[in-house]
Scaffold this active site. Structure first.
Site, PDB file in Angstrom:
ATOM      1  N   GLY C 153      34.866  40.863 102.026  1.00 15.32           N
ATOM      2  CA  GLY C 153      33.529  40.532 102.479  1.00 15.32           C
ATOM      3  C   GLY C 153      33.482  39.054 102.818  1.00 15.32           C
ATOM      4  O   GLY C 153      34.038  38.221 102.089  1.00 15.32           O
ATOM      5  N   CYS C 154      32.827  38.723 103.913  1.00 11.86           N
ATOM      6  CA  CYS C 154      32.872  37.323 104.384  1.00 11.86           C
ATOM      7  C   CYS C 154      32.224  36.385 103.385  1.00 11.86           C
ATOM      8  O   CYS C 154      32.761  35.313 103.085  1.00 11.86           O
ATOM      9  CB  CYS C 154      32.231  37.205 105.762  1.00 11.86           C
ATOM     10  SG  CYS C 154      30.569  37.912 105.903  1.00 11.86           S
ATOM     11  N   ASN C 155      31.083  36.765 102.857  1.00  7.81           N
ATOM     12  CA  ASN C 155      30.439  35.910 101.862  1.00  7.81           C
ATOM     13  C   ASN C 155      31.262  35.851 100.580  1.00  7.81           C
ATOM     14  O   ASN C 155      31.379  34.802  99.953  1.00  7.81           O
ATOM     15  CB  ASN C 155      29.047  36.459 101.513  1.00  7.81           C
ATOM     16  CG  ASN C 155      28.131  36.532 102.700  1.00  7.81           C
ATOM     17  OD1 ASN C 155      27.937  35.558 103.403  1.00  7.81           O
ATOM     18  ND2 ASN C 155      27.548  37.697 102.935  1.00  7.81           N
TER      19      ASN C 155
END
Lengths: 351, 351, 351, 351
Positions: C153-155
């Site tokens: 996940g990017c975050n």
């Protein structure tokens, strides 16, 4: 093969984009980066996005620092290139991204810029069609082996490429051209002016140089005349919009009476059908600037408005890439005998 | 004096702006707010910026719910107003912000919209000049006492007001008009379309309805003809840019040969010199959309481009305010005999 | 060497970015692009920025269409990868950019996602430090030869990489971590939701998933625990801001009492001093998201706030590039035995 | 009743917003507008959005020009108000929008600002709760009849109002507060700095003053201590995002162990349940900055993150309106005995 390269004006937006593209080019070796007030600073502190060049330090923009390279790119304020280049070797390839060497008419220069006139160099728009007594050629033919090249004004090359096919093919009139451009503020550079502050531009569309005063107008007219137009009139209005990069130019011209819509479209298809970096989209499709951000690509959509009797060409370009730095490198590729597309990105960064 | 008001389509952007302006109006009492899929919800959950109206709840858009008010504002999708209004009392003031009652030509309606044609109402652009056999009047004269008013298309009224003074004064030609607009996406409403997603619009300029297909074109032509033009051609291109609100329209027309620049400028000065909400800026100044955000104000800058033989009129307007909801309320003020400027903000929210 | 590649979910933003990066990769040959509702369309009509791939046509996302490639990248909605991948060959390298194979805890999956749990794959964050009984390693060691990889996940990867060095070095506490992120809407994909419309996001900062409900929280905690943390608490708040791409994560943690500022900084310097794509900026410098747009680069700035007793790590990343597609390709490079940096851009597109 | 008003610093963003709000106020008569380098210019050329004030001309910021008004608003750079105000009549109401009179601690002033210390005035945040030996009051009680008022720092009042209710009620701890703010660049004023150029801010999130150096930190701590906190620590990070106006502050604090979620929420409900301009949204709702643009309104959403043991308060405010100019006028209303809400907009301009 590797060519040594210097970039003057490396602290600005055009200079930064030259470096970004050059860093990805297999045949160029960036040796020297120069600046004015930022000389002495690490490049990374001024252009923090250029991580692969973080080892470089900015030096002063002097003929001495620029000497001894195979290729010199200049991204200096208007009026500054002339002095510098006079002292560079004649066989050094010099590409000027400023305006100093674009205009063939000293009168135009005097009216729109003023100050010393330095004379015109080869114009760095390879795809531009030229009318010659023996038929049309493209400007890339003139760039082979050239050692002095003037990269185009971003707005000027965008509008010229948008309309020249119709002029050359005789399907549109060169009088009564109207071009309105949505442009990002990076084209105006890093100059500290109130009207370029974020608070002024965010959430707003701001016109400037309205009414025929923009400096790119004579450059457009020059290209249209080179395509065979005799009587040229261009109403040109740029509008700053809240995007850092990009030009979306909406250009219209009257269709020569009696010309079919197919014949109009064919002129552009003929001009760009085999080009890599200037592409005409299928009928009914129009480009967005996002599609070309970071790329050396110009996308065009064309509509024939029969009720208005006009062709409408909508063209998207990244002012810093294909509009300036990409055009400069593409022209350098040609001048040096490299494959024209070497090192130049075709795909935009979207969304 | 207080008039009871209902707003249909209160969950959309135009409906929200109507409510924001009505809430600040001293003579209107908002009794009813209606919606379609959001019926039953508190207004504050759909329009959280309208804190002073947080006590209201959305009901269904039905003739029953809209009946019994002094004034009904409609902000419904095109084609939806006609059915509703047929069932409202003839002496209720109804202002339609949709397109259903704008076009006087059924053929235009059929070509650009299609579906049932409901006939034209009084056009809600008070400052619009009309040519009559006995001299020019302004449209506000027709609005006094009116009970059915069609608020204008935001792009259409902007372009019409930009050019009508020159038409009426006979200083510009109505053929070969070109208008290119930078517009914010709120004009397209809350419709769930991919091309209206933030990721598509941020950092990009996106053209649409290129080549003579936009629905506001016949509305513009209608206004130009009402000002005396006989042969009208308009090339019209809207470009979505990354600002939520605002239109910056760059409109150009050929100047009638032999007309002086002063005479051109005088036409606009005569038209708007005494207007409150449509203002011509001093020579050399041009408006930004930020200057009119949230206001019922249209600002124009005008340049005479002698080289191109064209007048360039750059006009800034808030599409939701003066472009739609403000025009609606201004027209309602006139119809009801109130001071025309009552409750309408003149100052923009900038920066 | 050239590996044949299929990309599933090629019509979305993550899929588009995979294709943009893969197109510039010298060792990958994009053979197949699949989609759901857009199947049958030319890729260029859905991803018009991918000019070099304009010859491709979208097909249906089926195991049959994905079979027979050396590498399959999946950019599908959460819960959709599991079904597809079960039918792919075990020796095909499959990189899932969705969440289906990230979480090692079925309970976390049930709480934050729900639906079928498919089990965890190797986590595609090469630079992530792991604590092992015999000392720390980096996650890249686990990726060599892997055939099933879950891109992060990017975050989640942004926050984890921001804080893991301090956890592993024992200089910060894992309780009372607070992370607030400014994020662009492209991370939410092309889903047609009102809150993702341009009019909603332009000119506004909009929080979402406030108060501990965001799905990336268990993924962050998982990484912190893998670095040796036992008791983890993370307050995590994302805020949508008007930029199409980018995450700027401000993460703070309490410094273990008695730790010097130098010791704190040294932990991050040790972790990333030799990394190509995760870079710690010099003291006093902090990154902007513009610096990493389009690049596989994560930039961090670190400050020790002695008055607050906290380290503040500000990290910039392009959610689509290093945050998703770049991490996927970097992991694929490792898994396939290529140089880890092959084909991945280091320089951002700024301004 | 009409009070004569002068605004010093009328060419800046805060000055412009003061004028916009004052122009809509029924009891203020704007007589004098002063500036520094723009003195002598028509106000309309510097603040073109203020159409209703186009008759005014900027004069020099001197005590003579400011003398003789009932109310003087100062929107000057930090350190400039002190000199001017010493020469104004003691019974003139003076509201300083700069920092010169905010801090009660000369040591804080010396550490964060430096230069001459002018002493603190009444703090212009009417809704701020204060702990006194005889129970809590609100700061508005101190503003009645005041003649010297310091309008707050926009970030400082936003964070203070976000957390003071929990401090005063004893439900949160004042140590380990973390606040991260997404802010628009108008808060930094019209200063010509490279980092405030549109090209630098468009499409990017840019942190500044990271690590405990921002000047609003002591102002926040001062308000928390006034609410009863003894040991205060605040980690404060502002992030510039691409919107001209607005602050979205995400503030978190540890909940005192054993406190129920209901008790936490009740503290804020008690504090603001009867306030007009500071509103707590219903549980599960969080504000966007768009909802308060142009308004004197602060909206809060509150979540209890039980896993993290923290309250998260997300607060939206327009930095120029409620954050500065609105707070100043609201305070002036109180000081002059007018209804506190007179002339102040409650509804935001959205979208």
């Amino acid at each position: 093969m590797s060519f040594s390269v210097a970039v003057a004006g490396a602290s600005g937006y055009a200079g930064g984009e030259l470096l970004r593209l050059l860093a990805a080019h297999p045949d160029f070796d960036i040796r020297t980066v120069t600046a004015h007030s930022n000389a002495g600073q690490p490049l990374a502190s001024v252009q923090p996005h250029l991580r692969s060049l973080a080892h470089l330090t900015l030096t002063d923009t002097t003929p001495e620092n620029l000497a001894g390279h195979d290729v010199v790119f200049l991204a200096l304020p208007h009026g500054k290139s002339g002095e510098v280049t006079a002292q560079l070797d004649a066989d050094t390839l010099v590409i000027d991204c400023g305006a100093d060497h674009r205009l063939t008419s000293e009168a135009d220069w005097a009216q729109f810029y003023g100050g010393d006139y330095f004379g015109a160099w080869q114009y760095g728009v390879p795809e531009l069609q030229l009318s010659t007594p023996t038929g049309s050629i493209k400007q890339r033919d003139n760039l082979v082996g050239a050692r002095r090249i003037a990269a185009p004004g971003c707005n000027a090359s965008t509008v010229a490429l948008s309309l020249v096919p119709g002029i050359l093919a005789g399907v549109i009139e060169a009088t009564d051209i109207v071009s309105v451009l949505a442009v990002g503020p990076s084209g105006a550079g890093k100059a500290l002016k109130t009207n370029l502050l974020a608070s002024e531009i965010l959430g707003s569309a701001n016109p400037y140089a309205v009414g025929g005063t923009h400096r790119h107008i004579p450059e457009i007219a020059q290209s249209l005349r080179a395509a065979g137009a005799t009587d040229v009139s261009v109403s040109f209005t740029p509008v700053l919009v809240p995007m850092s990069r990009g030009i979306l130019a909406t250009s219209t011209a009257r269709i020569v009476p009696g010309t079919s819509a197919d014949a109009v479209r064919a002129a552009w298809q003929d001009a760009y059908g085999s080009e890599t970096f200037v592409q005409l989209l299928p009928e009914g499709e129009f480009p967005r600037t996002a599609d070309v951000i970071g790329a050396n690509t110009m996308l065009m959509g064309l509509a024939v408005d029969e009720a208005a009797g006009r062709v409408v060409v909508v063209t998207a370009v990244d002012n810093l890439a294909k509009g300036t730095a990409g055009a400069a490198i593409q022209s350098a590729n040609i001048a040096l005998g490299l494959d024209e597309a070497t090192g130049l990105p075709l795909n935009g960064v979207a969304p």
